[in-house]
Enzyme design. Structure first.
Site, PDB file in Angstrom:
ATOM      1  N   THR A 133       7.105   7.796  -2.380  1.00  0.00           N
ATOM      2  CA  THR A 133       8.536   7.735  -2.678  1.00  0.00           C
ATOM      3  C   THR A 133       9.124   9.120  -2.964  1.00  0.00           C
ATOM      4  OG1 THR A 133      10.051   7.000  -4.426  1.00  0.00           O
ATOM      5  CG2 THR A 133       7.783   7.194  -5.044  1.00  0.00           C
ATOM      6  N   ASP A 134      10.437   9.224  -2.791  1.00  0.00           N
ATOM      7  CA  ASP A 134      11.118  10.474  -3.160  1.00  0.00           C
ATOM      8  C   ASP A 134      11.221  10.639  -4.679  1.00  0.00           C
ATOM      9  OD1 ASP A 134      12.997   8.477  -3.656  1.00  0.00           O
ATOM     10  OD2 ASP A 134      14.640   9.442  -2.572  1.00  0.00           O
ATOM     11  N   GLU A 135      10.967   9.534  -5.415  1.00  0.00           N
ATOM     12  CA  GLU A 135      11.166   9.594  -6.874  1.00  0.00           C
ATOM     13  C   GLU A 135      10.171  10.533  -7.545  1.00  0.00           C
ATOM     14  OE1 GLU A 135      12.109   5.830  -8.702  1.00  0.00           O
ATOM     15  OE2 GLU A 135      12.815   5.013  -6.801  1.00  0.00           O
ATOM     16  N   TYR A 159       6.957   4.520 -13.218  1.00  0.00           N
ATOM     17  CA  TYR A 159       6.717   4.254 -11.791  1.00  0.00           C
ATOM     18  C   TYR A 159       6.511   5.547 -11.011  1.00  0.00           C
ATOM     19  CZ  TYR A 159       7.988   3.517  -6.872  1.00  0.00           C
ATOM     20  OH  TYR A 159       8.014   3.556  -5.496  1.00  0.00           O
ATOM     21  N   LYS A 163       3.172   7.033  -9.063  1.00  0.00           N
ATOM     22  CA  LYS A 163       3.146   7.348  -7.625  1.00  0.00           C
ATOM     23  C   LYS A 163       2.789   8.825  -7.411  1.00  0.00           C
ATOM     24  CE  LYS A 163       3.993   5.162  -4.465  1.00  0.00           C
ATOM     25  NZ  LYS A 163       3.149   4.279  -3.608  1.00  0.00           N
TER      26      LYS A 163
HETATM   27  P1  NAD Z   1       6.844  -4.352  -3.073  1.00  0.00           P
HETATM   28  O1  NAD Z   1       6.736  -4.396  -4.575  1.00  0.00           O
HETATM   29  O2  NAD Z   1       7.863  -5.193  -2.402  1.00  0.00           O
HETATM   30  O3  NAD Z   1       5.435  -4.762  -2.427  1.00  0.00           O
HETATM   31  C1  NAD Z   1       4.205  -4.322  -2.915  1.00  0.00           C
HETATM   32  C2  NAD Z   1       3.103  -5.191  -2.330  1.00  0.00           C
HETATM   33  O4  NAD Z   1       1.848  -4.692  -2.810  1.00  0.00           O
HETATM   34  C3  NAD Z   1       3.198  -6.653  -2.764  1.00  0.00           C
HETATM   35  O5  NAD Z   1       2.992  -7.499  -1.657  1.00  0.00           O
HETATM   36  C4  NAD Z   1       2.072  -6.806  -3.786  1.00  0.00           C
HETATM   37  O6  NAD Z   1       1.519  -8.112  -3.817  1.00  0.00           O
HETATM   38  C5  NAD Z   1       1.057  -5.784  -3.271  1.00  0.00           C
HETATM   39  N1  NAD Z   1       0.171  -5.284  -4.325  1.00  0.00           N
HETATM   40  C6  NAD Z   1       0.497  -4.883  -5.575  1.00  0.00           C
HETATM   41  N2  NAD Z   1      -0.608  -4.509  -6.245  1.00  0.00           N
HETATM   42  C7  NAD Z   1      -1.652  -4.639  -5.382  1.00  0.00           C
HETATM   43  C8  NAD Z   1      -3.038  -4.378  -5.472  1.00  0.00           C
HETATM   44  N3  NAD Z   1      -3.583  -3.909  -6.598  1.00  0.00           N
HETATM   45  N4  NAD Z   1      -3.819  -4.601  -4.403  1.00  0.00           N
HETATM   46  C9  NAD Z   1      -3.278  -5.090  -3.241  1.00  0.00           C
HETATM   47  N5  NAD Z   1      -1.971  -5.364  -3.107  1.00  0.00           N
HETATM   48  C10 NAD Z   1      -1.167  -5.143  -4.154  1.00  0.00           C
HETATM   49  O7  NAD Z   1       7.006  -2.826  -2.725  1.00  0.00           O
HETATM   50  P2  NAD Z   1       7.749  -2.148  -1.475  1.00  0.00           P
HETATM   51  O8  NAD Z   1       9.155  -1.916  -1.835  1.00  0.00           O
HETATM   52  O9  NAD Z   1       7.409  -2.901  -0.243  1.00  0.00           O
HETATM   53  O10 NAD Z   1       7.032  -0.720  -1.456  1.00  0.00           O
HETATM   54  C11 NAD Z   1       5.859  -0.494  -0.692  1.00  0.00           C
HETATM   55  C12 NAD Z   1       5.403   0.935  -0.884  1.00  0.00           C
HETATM   56  O11 NAD Z   1       6.444   1.824  -0.499  1.00  0.00           O
HETATM   57  C13 NAD Z   1       5.095   1.270  -2.346  1.00  0.00           C
HETATM   58  O12 NAD Z   1       3.963   2.110  -2.377  1.00  0.00           O
HETATM   59  C14 NAD Z   1       6.328   2.009  -2.836  1.00  0.00           C
HETATM   60  O13 NAD Z   1       6.002   2.934  -3.849  1.00  0.00           O
HETATM   61  C15 NAD Z   1       6.758   2.714  -1.563  1.00  0.00           C
HETATM   62  N6  NAD Z   1       8.205   2.994  -1.448  1.00  0.00           N
HETATM   63  C16 NAD Z   1       9.132   2.017  -1.681  1.00  0.00           C
HETATM   64  C17 NAD Z   1      10.481   2.307  -1.519  1.00  0.00           C
HETATM   65  C18 NAD Z   1      11.544   1.248  -1.724  1.00  0.00           C
HETATM   66  O14 NAD Z   1      12.733   1.572  -1.695  1.00  0.00           O
HETATM   67  N7  NAD Z   1      11.198  -0.022  -1.882  1.00  0.00           N
HETATM   68  C19 NAD Z   1      10.886   3.585  -1.131  1.00  0.00           C
HETATM   69  C20 NAD Z   1       9.903   4.561  -0.903  1.00  0.00           C
HETATM   70  C21 NAD Z   1       8.562   4.244  -1.056  1.00  0.00           C
HETATM   71  P1  TYD Z   2      16.567  -0.061  -7.672  1.00  0.00           P
HETATM   72  O1  TYD Z   2      16.928  -0.969  -6.534  1.00  0.00           O
HETATM   73  O2  TYD Z   2      15.838  -0.643  -8.845  1.00  0.00           O
HETATM   74  O3  TYD Z   2      15.790   1.195  -7.049  1.00  0.00           O
HETATM   75  P2  TYD Z   2      15.315   2.585  -7.754  1.00  0.00           P
HETATM   76  O4  TYD Z   2      15.420   2.443  -9.227  1.00  0.00           O
HETATM   77  O5  TYD Z   2      13.911   2.693  -7.286  1.00  0.00           O
HETATM   78  O6  TYD Z   2      16.216   3.650  -7.198  1.00  0.00           O
HETATM   79  O7  TYD Z   2      17.903   0.577  -8.225  1.00  0.00           O
HETATM   80  C1  TYD Z   2      18.752   1.326  -7.379  1.00  0.00           C
HETATM   81  C2  TYD Z   2      19.853   1.906  -8.249  1.00  0.00           C
HETATM   82  O8  TYD Z   2      20.656   0.834  -8.739  1.00  0.00           O
HETATM   83  C3  TYD Z   2      19.325   2.631  -9.485  1.00  0.00           C
HETATM   84  O9  TYD Z   2      20.146   3.762  -9.735  1.00  0.00           O
HETATM   85  C4  TYD Z   2      19.452   1.612 -10.595  1.00  0.00           C
HETATM   86  C5  TYD Z   2      20.678   0.814 -10.172  1.00  0.00           C
HETATM   87  N1  TYD Z   2      20.696  -0.614 -10.583  1.00  0.00           N
HETATM   88  C6  TYD Z   2      21.833  -1.137 -11.221  1.00  0.00           C
HETATM   89  O10 TYD Z   2      22.839  -0.443 -11.436  1.00  0.00           O
HETATM   90  N2  TYD Z   2      21.810  -2.457 -11.568  1.00  0.00           N
HETATM   91  C7  TYD Z   2      20.727  -3.255 -11.353  1.00  0.00           C
HETATM   92  O11 TYD Z   2      20.754  -4.462 -11.738  1.00  0.00           O
HETATM   93  C8  TYD Z   2      19.586  -2.707 -10.682  1.00  0.00           C
HETATM   94  C9  TYD Z   2      18.380  -3.543 -10.404  1.00  0.00           C
HETATM   95  C10 TYD Z   2      19.622  -1.376 -10.313  1.00  0.00           C
END
Ligand code: NAD
Ligand code: TYD
Length: 352
Positions: A133-135, A159, A163
């Site tokens: 992630t960019d975070e 989080y 990561k």
């Molecule tokens: P998500 O929470 O929707 O899915 C995570 C999946 O991993 C789930 O299916 C869960 O059951 C599985 N999981 C959790 N712990 C596990 C373990 N110990 N062993 C096997 N499986 C396990 O997350 P996502 O949004 O799909 O993100 C996927 C990846 O991308 C993550 O690594 C996250 O950090 C990264 N990412 C997410 C975003 C975003 O905006 N969602 C952006 C950048 C990077």
């Molecule tokens: P989120 O979808 O949780 O992603 P991330 O925290 O990984 O960026 O949140 C996106 C943005 O929206 C973040 O700045 C937090 C804000 N947010 C709200 O304002 N209200 C909400 O109920 C949630 C879940 C997030």
């Protein structure tokens, strides 16, 4: 040929598996623990498809991972498995350390054991792609340049710290053991199959249910939104041609303040599913800010664009419309994810 995908029942992993099998017949082994965020409903269309093998298990379980590697001999591992929700990491960080740090460590060790024994040709063709992630880069002010791959890691939430730790382990396994790794650092994703604890799906579903649309703080925090299928395409691109040991930032050049995102969703819903009276934006409610809330994320994706020719297909305007439409058309998927455990989270987080 075979690839091992971890976390492939989650939001991005699930989209990745579906997109992969829409354009390739290569076998996908999908290892997922099925936490609250894992959902096999997302993969329902593959239930009879021999190109997809689902295995319920933990990336932290060395025996399970080693057995899968020995049995299926994948040419690549793509690691999506993680705890991914910042608010949950603030409420209970232990699970984040367990999966994101220790789980990734165990996965790396199992993969290293397997990779070291491969014949030379397979060994050099093998890839471990770590999805991050960019975070990890921390937060930006309004005038800072977007995050480049050269930015220092300054994670601020449990989080992002977990990561960042996993990214460092992946880097070290390359530097020390020569494991052929590549890491991608992507901005906020949105799109189909997104679990409704995250901002965009939460707002769509709350709007339709007539509930408040919770905006943390002043709603002026900025995120750089990328349509999930563009992220999946970037990962396929990096897997095919990325340089070993490198990191690639992935982003859509779509910086938006949270309030603007929510207002846009409301406008699209006003058009596609008008309320009997009034407008969806009337449901917007400002609530207490997130602890340690990062102000702005923005990605400089030029390295990926220039080296590998990747470009996002969707703008925020086209992607968000598709997303709202998808949620309107997939009420059955939504019904299935909004279980008792989900409702319990809403009560804990928002008191509703
Ligand atoms: P998500 O929470 O929707 O899915 C995570 C999946 O991993 C789930 O299916 C869960 O059951 C599985 N999981 C959790 N712990 C596990 C373990 N110990 N062993 C096997 N499986 C396990 O997350 P996502 O949004 O799909 O993100 C996927 C990846 O991308 C993550 O690594 C996250 O950090 C990264 N990412 C997410 C975003 C975003 O905006 N969602 C952006 C950048 C990077
Ligand atoms: P989120 O979808 O949780 O992603 P991330 O925290 O990984 O960026 O949140 C996106 C943005 O929206 C973040 O700045 C937090 C804000 N947010 C709200 O304002 N209200 C909400 O109920 C949630 C879940 C997030």
């Amino acid at each position: 040929m075979t690839v091992l995908v971890t976390g492939g029942a989650g939001f991005i992993g699930g989209n990745f598996v579906l997109d992969w099998l829409a354009q390739s017949d290569e076998l996908v082994i999908n290892l997922d623990k099925l936490t609250y965020a894992g959902n096999l409903d997302t993969l329902k269309s593959l239930s009879e498809d021999a190109r997809h093998v689902f295995v319920k298990g933990d990336i932290g379980d060395k025996r399970v991972v080693s057995d899968l590697l020995a049995q299926y001999q994948p040419r690549a591992v793509i690691n999506f498995a993680a705890e991914s929700h910042v608010d949950r990491s603030i409420a209970s960080p232990a699970e984040f350390i367990q999966t994101n740090v220790l789980g990734t460590f165990n996965l790396l060790e199992s993969v290293r054991g397997y990779w070291q024994e491969l014949p030379e040709a397979e060994k050099s063709a093998f890839r471990f792609l770590h999805v991050s992630t960019d975070e990890v880069y921390g937060t930006l002010s309004l005038t800072d340049a977007p995050f480049a791959e050269t930015n220092a890691y300054e994670p601020n939430s449990p989080y992002s710290a977990s990561k960042a730790a996993s990214d460092h382990l992946v880097r070290a396994w390359h530097h020390t053991y020569g494991l052929p790794v590549i890491t991608t650092n992507c901005s906020n994703n949105y799109g189909p199959y997104h679990f409704p604890e995250k901002l965009i799906p939460l707002v769509i579903l709350n709007a339709l249910a007539g509930k408040p649309l919770p905006i943390y703080g002043d709603g002026q925090q900025i995120r750089d939104w990328l349509y999930v299928k563009d992220h999946c395409a970037a990962i396929r691109c990096v897997l095919a041609a990325g340089r070993l040991g490198q990191t690639y930032n992935v982003g859509g050049w779509n910086e938006k303040a949270n309030l603007e995102v929510v207002q846009t969703i409301c406008q699209i819903l006003d058009e596609l599913k008008p309320k009997a009276s009034g407008r969806y934006a009337e449901q917007i409610t400002f609530v207490q800010d997130r602890a340690g809330h990062d102000r702005r994320y923005a990605i400089d994706a030029r390295k990926l664009e220039q080296e590998l020719g990747w470009k996002p297909a969707e703008t925020f305007e086209t992607g968000i419309r598709k997303t709202v439409q998808w949620y309107l058309e997939h009420r059955d998927w939504v019904e299935n994810v909004t279980t008792g455990a989900y409702r319990q989270w809403l009560t804990q987080q928002y008191g509703v």
